[in-house]
Design an enzyme around this catalytic site. Structure first.
Site, short mmCIF file in Angstrom:
data_model
loop_
_atom_site.label_atom_id
_atom_site.label_comp_id
_atom_site.label_asym_id
_atom_site.label_seq_id
_atom_site.Cartn_x
_atom_site.Cartn_y
_atom_site.Cartn_z
N HIS A 1 -11.28 -4.17 9.22
CA HIS A 1 -11.82 -3.97 7.86
C HIS A 1 -13.13 -3.20 7.86
O HIS A 1 -13.90 -3.32 6.92
CB HIS A 1 -12.09 -5.33 7.19
CG HIS A 1 -10.88 -6.09 6.77
ND1 HIS A 1 -10.03 -6.69 7.65
CD2 HIS A 1 -10.37 -6.34 5.54
CE1 HIS A 1 -9.07 -7.31 6.98
NE2 HIS A 1 -9.24 -7.11 5.71
N GLU B 1 0.80 -1.22 0.00
CA GLU B 1 0.00 0.00 0.00
C GLU B 1 0.83 1.27 0.00
O GLU B 1 0.42 2.28 -0.59
CB GLU B 1 -0.95 0.01 1.20
CG GLU B 1 -2.11 -0.99 1.08
CD GLU B 1 -1.73 -2.42 1.39
OE1 GLU B 1 -0.60 -2.65 1.87
OE2 GLU B 1 -2.55 -3.32 1.16
C1 TPP Z 1 -2.62 -4.55 4.32
C2 TPP Z 1 -3.61 -5.38 3.61
N1 TPP Z 1 -3.70 -5.29 2.29
C3 TPP Z 1 -4.61 -6.01 1.61
C4 TPP Z 1 -5.46 -6.86 2.29
C5 TPP Z 1 -6.54 -7.67 1.54
N2 TPP Z 1 -6.08 -9.03 1.45
C6 TPP Z 1 -6.40 -9.93 2.39
S1 TPP Z 1 -5.63 -11.38 2.15
C7 TPP Z 1 -4.88 -10.83 0.76
C8 TPP Z 1 -3.95 -11.72 0.01
C9 TPP Z 1 -2.80 -12.09 0.83
O1 TPP Z 1 -1.94 -12.89 0.10
P1 TPP Z 1 -0.89 -13.82 0.82
O2 TPP Z 1 -0.06 -13.00 1.75
O3 TPP Z 1 -0.18 -14.54 -0.25
O4 TPP Z 1 -1.75 -14.79 1.70
P2 TPP Z 1 -2.83 -15.86 1.22
O5 TPP Z 1 -4.15 -15.18 1.18
O6 TPP Z 1 -2.41 -16.37 -0.11
O7 TPP Z 1 -2.79 -16.92 2.26
C10 TPP Z 1 -5.24 -9.52 0.49
C11 TPP Z 1 -4.77 -8.73 -0.67
C12 TPP Z 1 -5.34 -6.92 3.68
N3 TPP Z 1 -6.13 -7.68 4.42
N4 TPP Z 1 -4.40 -6.19 4.31
#
Ligand code: TPP
Ligand code: TPP
Ligand code: MG
Ligand code: MG
Lengths: 328, 329, 328, 329
Positions: D132, D63
């Protein structure tokens, strides 16, 4: 990826069978949750770790009780592996007062502080510096515990990852970073979002060891985590482990999965199912029989049915607790 | 005579930390350049020599990790004090403070606690310009789960910092840069002031000024001038924004019937709006003989030039004028 | 460190002499500022780049006019090298309305947008993502310009560094990152704050090339930057250059420099002065004489005296401008 | 009939972006999962197919870099729209928004400009819990250099987003999650609504409700109930917090003599304090027949359980009660 059949020597056969059971509990828990969300029975959102059971169960299996973990939004597996009860977890997802967070946290915030689970986290990368702080306590108070820090491939692009890794490295803290690379951060393929072959390669930027492991091979997970945890416990500092794995389900409750193919999904499901792989090894090593395996699976399924029952029968939180728990 | 003992505000902060660190091994301080450098403003000078580099812990320039590590350490049994070099840099640690420290306990249904103190210098007046001069305390005061302290004197700083360290919750402790060198009576022994108790910095009958941080001093000066013109000013320093001692303020306004709220932070969206609204919502409303007046910073980033910099925030003359407008309405 | 005497071929002798002069202008500018701060004549604070002239002058020398830079709190050198006038810079430090920021920015915020200097930055690491955005414009609009992004060793521990490097890498953006490693981030020694030998090693975490260069050797700076800039211009993506250098002065206006020794300082001053080194090479290459060098030095000094005069004679900003410039 | 054309709020936002991107090559959108996924809430669905992945740019989960890259792109001639997946994540991009985007032009003495729009969903009600579900618009409204928009209808969303894209300053554009699926009349052609002009969402004579975002709808429902009891409610939707159209609010209060300010954000330190204080400072003060009432979220992180979640913020019944307390004082 080949199956690593070297069964770790640091665990008993009993423990291996227990881990097999645990993986089923994790899977059934999340499949149940999936079903409830599909039916609109649960409020909010959730992130399922179906297909990733081995990285949670395997890594946490080598910890001592006093060791701690930080978890993520995709945290049910970590939570169960660290000793949480499925019924209180399920109750939390149902928003019941008997849940781990009295119904205030939901899927993304389950914590089990007494068991050393410092919490799931709704902020991608949010738990990484917290794990460093937990490790700092261990070092400063000479408590000897190690903190296992889970996060995803996507999280490895957050600034918090970088700052925390560097801090842990220079202070030689007893923390083990486990990146569960399930190939996607929501819809962002790791191939698109990172230009290095392995997230573990990033360890080089901090002067600490990095290791890539087949995250769907519970034995490999145990071995590499054990080594890193003991290293940390000896005061030799952090390690970055990258567990290559895959999430079978969509990112969260609604995901058309347009960013990947059904073939890719099927390949992982059919050829790299971590539970199936463990089962084959345990049978071929003579640790249990096909029938034992089926019985254990059934027991795990029953445990989740009980959890659902517990959750459904639990009371809703009284409105008075709304303003409680803000301050200690 | 010990009653005469004077310390600067900065020394008071340091003395409190040192005293707490002597008696409680769980207390430690972490931040950028707090070791041999003594911190950007010299607050921790000499502390690394006494406590060593484990407990006076120099960090990399990584505000998110500093705050986050403090959260993790606090959750697991330590009582960290973070020195954030300038309060503007909270913008890099915001997630850890606001989404983690403030919410953990609630999200976890009352489990765990996060006893951390984030000490940080705020305010303008040093010529450090827009990115080093903000007063963003209203942000933190808006977040359930945080406590917010803004001491205006050396005495208050020492006593409130002890209370903050002893508190089991995350506390944001704003120190004003221009107050660091101001002196006041400070007892040598450790003492605690209650978080959530306003202080009447001057008693008066005609008008109430609610002022925070450096504005307390500007209000005190203004009060001296106003007294010459026969206006008796009562000055209330909330000292802590969260929890806020609205009762003391309301009592005063009921007595005087007139009130001016003044802070350095930008007026638009500043905490003065909260205070003014609470007064208007309280039983004091019916005692008001004039509209509540607010003074705050202009809606500009803090400029570098010292004349402009001063003009960006309320000064003694502005307070005098506001009081007169309120009194001679 | 050995002197790299390979004089870059992409610049004329005239340009080399001009660069020599520019380094003196940078030095005298900052020494003057130092003097004024010591005397309490200037408000606020400042960060001097005395001793680091070669990395600013050398890197920027290979840019085209249309290329852009982002700078830091220690930015006077970058600013002068990118074509700013010393008098308007000095006026800014004096808080005068004739200054680059009309007296509103001061030392930490000098920008010269027309010349392609997107600004100094008071936030450590704050300019790095901005450089990435500038490079994105160049790529999206196919403008062909490259953005040079300066930051310090300390800044390389900020999350913004990490996020920005990764983004630039995966999008193959025309940006060149220049880490001026002057051994300290305020009082934090890079040896203590980073566990890798070189900041440039961090390039490996992003899959982009990294290069270590003697930042006090203007020729080496030019060569490596030229190569990286041309690479970026060809669409081959970013590079991370680490320029090893040293700041002779304290971090900012008040610094007892307890975190380092006087011997270390003397070593850098006496043995690795970038201006002295360039002078020796230019003389030995027959580009100018000792007398020419002395004359140029004197001219540069005079330029700064003029700048001071300009600043002192400039008017203060009228109070009415306080509320101007907030919105476009 | 084109006057009957209805779109959801979400479609209105998308239509505006698409129309602007068709006519202006400098406009592009960047954010997490906005490509084939269509964004967490589906706002950009279909856009990558039309505009390609350069202009509908999926980013890593970074971000600070997303916001910072937008600042850099905006400074050099693009007009980026950032989709920040949840407004809570501004806590990771705070420095870039607050210290860079908002202040650049001022710090540089009026040089350069930062025409960027940060679109982000805020508010609770989806069961996404504490990290959220926040409503932190008061933070942004406190920062000179930013503009802050909170549309409550599809019509306003489309017109204000166009104004935001056309604006040469950084604009924070809050979309409410629960409004995404609400429908309303939206003309097909591109149109712009002025930033800084409140909208009277319902005319009335007895009491003024100033409501933002989803509270506009709750207030409208409350007004229907109150009308049955003979109370005529005027509802003002500021639509933009910065700049704020205080004149329209003051005019209404002068007419009704009573006012309730309501927002979803935590009441303590929320922007309602600013609005209430401005009313109290205005000429409307002398027309007030009752104290100004504020309603806002309770001082708790947003809980997960849906019953608690609802109880954490003002509901129709709370508005009805507050109006009655104000009217029958
Ligand atoms: C700071 C932040 N940015 C975006 C999100 C929205 N979001 C939640 S999970 C996710 C994907 C995360 O990817 P990863 O770290 O690979 O974990 P996975 O979901 O694959 O287990 C996103 C973009 C969030 N919760 N927090
Ligand atoms: C985000 C942030 N943290 C801390 C500071 C205070 N500070 C200003 S310069 C500096 C040191 C920066 O070190 P480095 O990046 O190596 O640059 P150098 O000063 O050595 O040129 C610090 C800590 C700041 N301005 N911004
Ligand atoms: Mg992932
Ligand atoms: Mg440095």
């Amino acid at each position: 990826m080949v199956i690593n059949v070297s069964v770790p020597s640091m665990v008993t056969e009993k423990k291996l069978v227990e881990l097999f059971r645990q993986m089923w509990v994790i899977r059934f828990f999340d499949e149940k949750v999936d079903e409830f969300f599909a039916k609109g029975m649960i409020h909010g959102t959730t992130h399922l770790c179906v297909g990733q059971e081995a990285s949670a169960a395997g890594a946490i299996a080598v910890l001592e009780d006093r060791d701690k973990i930080t978890s993520t939004h995709r945290g049910h597996g970590h939570c169960i592996a660290k000793g949480a009860e499925a019924n209180r977890m399920m109750a939390e997802l149902f928003g019941r007062v008997t849940g781990y967070c009295r119904g205030k946290g939901g899927s993304m915030h389950i914590a089990d502080v007494e068991k050393g689970n410092l919490g799931a986290n709704g902020i991608v990368g949010g738990g990484i510096p917290i794990a460093v702080g937990s490790a700092l306590t261990s070092q400063m108070k000479q408590l000897g515990y190690v903190t296992l820090c889970f996060f995803g491939d996507g999280a490895s692009n957050e600034g918090s990852f970088h700052e925390a890794m560097n801090m842990a490295a220079i202070w030689n803290l007893p923390v083990v970073f486990i990146c569960e690379n399930n190939q996607y951060g929501m819809s962002g393929s790791v191939k698109e979002m990172v230009k290095v072959a392995n997230i573990a390669d990033r360890a080089a930027a901090y002067g600490i060891p990095g290791a890539v492991v087949d995250g769907n091979d519970i034995f490999a997970m145990m071995n590499v985590t054990h080594e890193s945890v003991e290293r940390a416990r000896r005061g030799e500092g952090p390690t970055l482990i990258e567990a290559k794995t895959y999430r079978w389900k969509g990112h969260s409750k609604s995901d058309a999965k347009k960013y990947r193919t059904r073939e890719e999904e099927m390949d992982w499901r059919n050829n790299r199912d971590p539970i199936e792989r463990m089962k084959r090894v345990l049978i071929s090593e003579g640790i249990f029989s096909e029938q034992d395996a089926a019985r254990i699976e059934a027991e795990a399924r029953a445990e989740i049915e009980d959890a659902v029952k517990f959750a459904e029968e639990s009371p809703m939180p009284p409105i008075e607790i709304l303003e409680e728990d803000v301050y200690a | 005579m010990s009653a005469q003992r004077e310390l600067t505000y900065l020394e008071a902060v340091r003395e409190c930390m040192s005293q707490e660190m002597r008696v409680n091994q769980d207390v430690f301080i972490m931040g950028e350049d707090i070791g041999v450098y003594g911190g950007a403003f010299g607050v921790t000078r000499g502390m690394i020599e006494e406590f060593g580099k484990e407990r006076v812990r120099n960090t990399p320039i990584s505000e998110a990790a500093i705050a986050g590590a403090a959260v993790g350490a606090a959750m697991t049994g330590m009582r960290p004090i973070v020195e954030l070099q300038f309060s503007d840099f909270i913008t890099i640690a915001t997630d850890q403070i606001v989404n983690q420290a403030a919410k953990n306990r609630y999200m976890f249904g009352g489990k765990g606690k996060v006893p951390l103190v984030l000490r940080t210098p705020s305010g303008s007046g040093t010529g450090a310009a827009a990115q080093h001069s903000q007063s963003l305390e209203a942000w933190m005061a808006h977040i359930p789960g945080l406590k917010v302290i803004q001491p205006s004197t050396a005495y208050d700083a020492k006593g409130l910092l002890k209370a903050a360290i002893d508190d089991d919750n995350p506390v944001i402790f704003y120190e004003h840069k221009l107050l660091y060198r101001t002196k006041g009576h400070v007892p040598e022994e450790s003492y605690s002031l209650p978080i959530g108790k306003a202080d009447i910095k001057r008693a008066g009958t005609d008008v109430t000024i609610v002022a925070t941080a450096i504005m307390v001093h500007k209000a005190l000066q203004a009060a001296v001038e106003l007294e010459k013109e026969g206006i008796s000013v009562e000055i209330i320093d909330p000292r802590t924004l969260v929890p806020l001692d609205i009762e003391t303020i309301v009592e005063s306004v009921k007595k005087t019937g007139r009130v001016v709220v003044v802070h350095e932070a930008v007026k638009r969206g500043g905490f003065g709006g909260e205070i003014a609204s609470l007064i208007a919502e309280s039983e004091a409303f019916d005692y008001l003989d004039a509209p509540i007046k607010r003074l705050g910073g202009k809606a500009v980033p803090i400029p570098y030039n010292p004349v402009l910099e001063k003009a960006a925030i309320p000064q003694e003359q502005d307070i005098i004028q506001a009081v007169k407008e309120t009194v001679f309405r």
